[in-house]
Scaffold this motif. Structure first.
Motif, PDB file in Angstrom:
ATOM      1  N   ALA A 281       1.293  -9.651   7.347  1.00  0.00           N
ATOM      2  CA  ALA A 281       1.311 -10.113   6.379  1.00  0.00           C
ATOM      3  C   ALA A 281       1.982 -11.810   6.483  1.00  0.00           C
ATOM      4  O   ALA A 281       2.749 -12.442   6.552  1.00  0.00           O
ATOM      5  N   PRO A 282       0.130 -12.000   5.699  1.00  0.00           N
ATOM      6  CA  PRO A 282       0.231 -13.734   5.638  1.00  0.00           C
ATOM      7  C   PRO A 282       1.290 -14.474   4.209  1.00  0.00           C
ATOM      8  O   PRO A 282       1.377 -15.482   4.874  1.00  0.00           O
ATOM      9  N   ALA A 283       1.928 -13.707   3.346  1.00  0.00           N
ATOM     10  CA  ALA A 283       2.117 -14.228   2.665  1.00  0.00           C
ATOM     11  C   ALA A 283       2.870 -13.455   1.848  1.00  0.00           C
ATOM     12  O   ALA A 283       2.768 -11.759   1.673  1.00  0.00           O
ATOM     13  N   THR A 284       4.271 -13.918   1.349  1.00  0.00           N
ATOM     14  CA  THR A 284       5.389 -12.367   0.460  1.00  0.00           C
ATOM     15  C   THR A 284       4.112 -11.640  -0.646  1.00  0.00           C
ATOM     16  O   THR A 284       3.848 -12.352  -1.267  1.00  0.00           O
ATOM     17  N   GLY A 285       4.651 -10.537  -0.129  1.00  0.00           N
ATOM     18  CA  GLY A 285       4.479  -9.566  -1.298  1.00  0.00           C
ATOM     19  C   GLY A 285       2.520  -8.954  -0.886  1.00  0.00           C
ATOM     20  O   GLY A 285       1.540  -8.756  -1.297  1.00  0.00           O
ATOM     21  N   HIS A 286       1.671  -9.614   0.511  1.00  0.00           N
ATOM     22  CA  HIS A 286       0.479  -9.426   0.766  1.00  0.00           C
ATOM     23  C   HIS A 286       0.481  -8.413   2.257  1.00  0.00           C
ATOM     24  O   HIS A 286       1.478  -8.902   2.656  1.00  0.00           O
ATOM     25  N   GLN A 287      -0.281  -8.229   2.401  1.00  0.00           N
ATOM     26  CA  GLN A 287      -0.359  -6.644   3.228  1.00  0.00           C
ATOM     27  C   GLN A 287      -1.931  -6.482   4.077  1.00  0.00           C
ATOM     28  O   GLN A 287      -1.765  -6.115   2.997  1.00  0.00           O
ATOM     29  N   LEU A 288      -2.403  -6.706   5.132  1.00  0.00           N
ATOM     30  CA  LEU A 288      -3.137  -6.395   5.537  1.00  0.00           C
ATOM     31  C   LEU A 288      -3.530  -5.065   7.314  1.00  0.00           C
ATOM     32  O   LEU A 288      -2.613  -5.645   7.623  1.00  0.00           O
TER      33      LEU A 288
ATOM     34  N   SER B 137       1.294  -6.980  -4.240  1.00  0.00           N
ATOM     35  CA  SER B 137       2.586  -7.157  -4.866  1.00  0.00           C
ATOM     36  C   SER B 137       3.161  -8.237  -5.410  1.00  0.00           C
ATOM     37  O   SER B 137       2.364  -9.264  -4.690  1.00  0.00           O
ATOM     38  N   GLY B 138       3.948  -8.061  -6.423  1.00  0.00           N
ATOM     39  CA  GLY B 138       4.871  -9.290  -6.731  1.00  0.00           C
ATOM     40  C   GLY B 138       3.864  -9.830  -7.585  1.00  0.00           C
ATOM     41  O   GLY B 138       4.033 -10.834  -7.653  1.00  0.00           O
ATOM     42  N   LEU B 139       2.987  -9.271  -8.513  1.00  0.00           N
ATOM     43  CA  LEU B 139       2.082 -10.223  -8.881  1.00  0.00           C
ATOM     44  C   LEU B 139       2.610  -9.784 -10.900  1.00  0.00           C
ATOM     45  O   LEU B 139       1.870  -9.694 -11.804  1.00  0.00           O
ATOM     46  N   GLY B 140       3.410  -9.880 -10.998  1.00  0.00           N
ATOM     47  CA  GLY B 140       4.071  -9.560 -12.455  1.00  0.00           C
ATOM     48  C   GLY B 140       3.907  -8.020 -12.692  1.00  0.00           C
ATOM     49  O   GLY B 140       4.158  -6.906 -11.619  1.00  0.00           O
ATOM     50  N   ARG B 141       3.063  -7.599 -13.878  1.00  0.00           N
ATOM     51  CA  ARG B 141       2.823  -6.181 -13.644  1.00  0.00           C
ATOM     52  C   ARG B 141       1.247  -5.230 -13.148  1.00  0.00           C
ATOM     53  O   ARG B 141       1.026  -4.338 -13.429  1.00  0.00           O
ATOM     54  N   ARG B 142       0.592  -6.797 -13.133  1.00  0.00           N
ATOM     55  CA  ARG B 142      -0.962  -6.554 -12.024  1.00  0.00           C
ATOM     56  C   ARG B 142       0.120  -6.308 -10.456  1.00  0.00           C
ATOM     57  O   ARG B 142       0.511  -6.947  -9.625  1.00  0.00           O
ATOM     58  N   GLN B 143      -1.003  -5.777 -10.590  1.00  0.00           N
ATOM     59  CA  GLN B 143      -0.692  -4.961  -8.138  1.00  0.00           C
ATOM     60  C   GLN B 143      -2.458  -4.303  -8.199  1.00  0.00           C
ATOM     61  O   GLN B 143      -3.001  -3.931  -8.893  1.00  0.00           O
ATOM     62  N   ALA B 144      -2.415  -5.430  -6.838  1.00  0.00           N
ATOM     63  CA  ALA B 144      -3.359  -4.797  -6.285  1.00  0.00           C
ATOM     64  C   ALA B 144      -3.878  -4.431  -5.034  1.00  0.00           C
ATOM     65  O   ALA B 144      -3.167  -4.474  -4.442  1.00  0.00           O
ATOM     66  N   SER B 145      -4.774  -3.184  -4.805  1.00  0.00           N
ATOM     67  CA  SER B 145      -5.005  -2.463  -3.375  1.00  0.00           C
ATOM     68  C   SER B 145      -6.071  -1.999  -3.196  1.00  0.00           C
ATOM     69  O   SER B 145      -6.642  -1.584  -3.925  1.00  0.00           O
ATOM     70  N   VAL B 146      -6.557  -2.074  -1.662  1.00  0.00           N
ATOM     71  CA  VAL B 146      -8.207  -2.554  -1.669  1.00  0.00           C
ATOM     72  C   VAL B 146      -7.644  -1.235  -0.495  1.00  0.00           C
ATOM     73  O   VAL B 146      -7.042  -1.812   0.663  1.00  0.00           O
ATOM     74  N   ARG B 147      -8.743  -0.483  -0.447  1.00  0.00           N
ATOM     75  CA  ARG B 147      -8.878   0.287   1.173  1.00  0.00           C
ATOM     76  C   ARG B 147     -10.143   0.933   1.284  1.00  0.00           C
ATOM     77  O   ARG B 147     -10.833   1.727   0.495  1.00  0.00           O
ATOM     78  N   VAL B 148     -10.735   0.502   2.661  1.00  0.00           N
ATOM     79  CA  VAL B 148     -12.198   0.640   3.100  1.00  0.00           C
ATOM     80  C   VAL B 148     -11.636   2.315   4.463  1.00  0.00           C
ATOM     81  O   VAL B 148     -11.282   2.088   5.051  1.00  0.00           O
ATOM     82  N   GLN B 149     -12.455   3.050   4.616  1.00  0.00           N
ATOM     83  CA  GLN B 149     -12.504   3.800   4.965  1.00  0.00           C
ATOM     84  C   GLN B 149     -13.375   3.974   6.144  1.00  0.00           C
ATOM     85  O   GLN B 149     -14.920   3.950   5.366  1.00  0.00           O
TER      86      GLN B 149
END
Length: 169
Positions: free
Chosen positions: A112-119, A155-167
């Protein structure tokens, strides 16, 4: 690796559209706060043994979870004491082999490098030897697998939320 399995019956699932008979969701374990170690040992008939160890550490910004499990068993014997490899359709040179021998190592790191971000990065390596397939005449000397899962969420980008997943398998 697995915390629980969720089963949804029927075609009326709002999370996973298009499933006719139902859905299955495998929920993986997440590291808990602090240091943890969980050794386990399972044993049963026909020489089945399954020692395993899970280690984890959960901090504020970095969490990690790792484990190893080895499962092996001899071939089942019927009521007369005959191995099922003797009476089923096994190759003659495999009749004295173990029924299976599988080692699995896995790890997961959550940053969790910054608030609202997770790798979230997870990797699993499975080495299988002595895999017997009685109905196919194709007993395997090995059956290995590698799985990689990478997920980034913001998350925490107002109404925008990003999610990327690679398997990868």
């Amino acid at each position: 690796e697995i915390e629980r399995v969720e089963v949804g019956k029927g075609p009326f699932d709002v999370k996973n559209q298009g499933a006719l008979g139902g859905t299955g969701n495998v929920v993986t374990r997440k590291p808990e706060p602090g240091w943890h170690a969980t050794p386990t040992l399972a044993a049963s008939s026909f020489g089945f043994v399954n020692p395993a160890l899970t280690l984890s550490r959960g901090g504020e910004r970095v969490k990690a979870l790792a484990g190893y499990s080895h499962r092996r068993s001899l071939a089942y014997r019927d009521g007369d004491g005959r191995r099922f490899t003797e009476i089923a359709n096994y190759r003659p040179e495999r009749r004295e082999d173990e029924a299976f021998s599988i080692g699995t190592a896995w790890g997961r790191v959550v940053l969790a490098p910054a608030t609202g971000h997770q790798l979230d990065l997870a990797y699993t390596r499975q080495d299988s030897g002595a895999v017997l397939y009685p109905y196919l005449l194709m007993d395997a000397l090995w059956d290995d697998a590698d799985r990689l899962n990478l997920r980034y969420e913001a998350s925490g980008l107002g109404r925008r939320q990003a999610s990327v997943r690679v398997q990868g398998y």
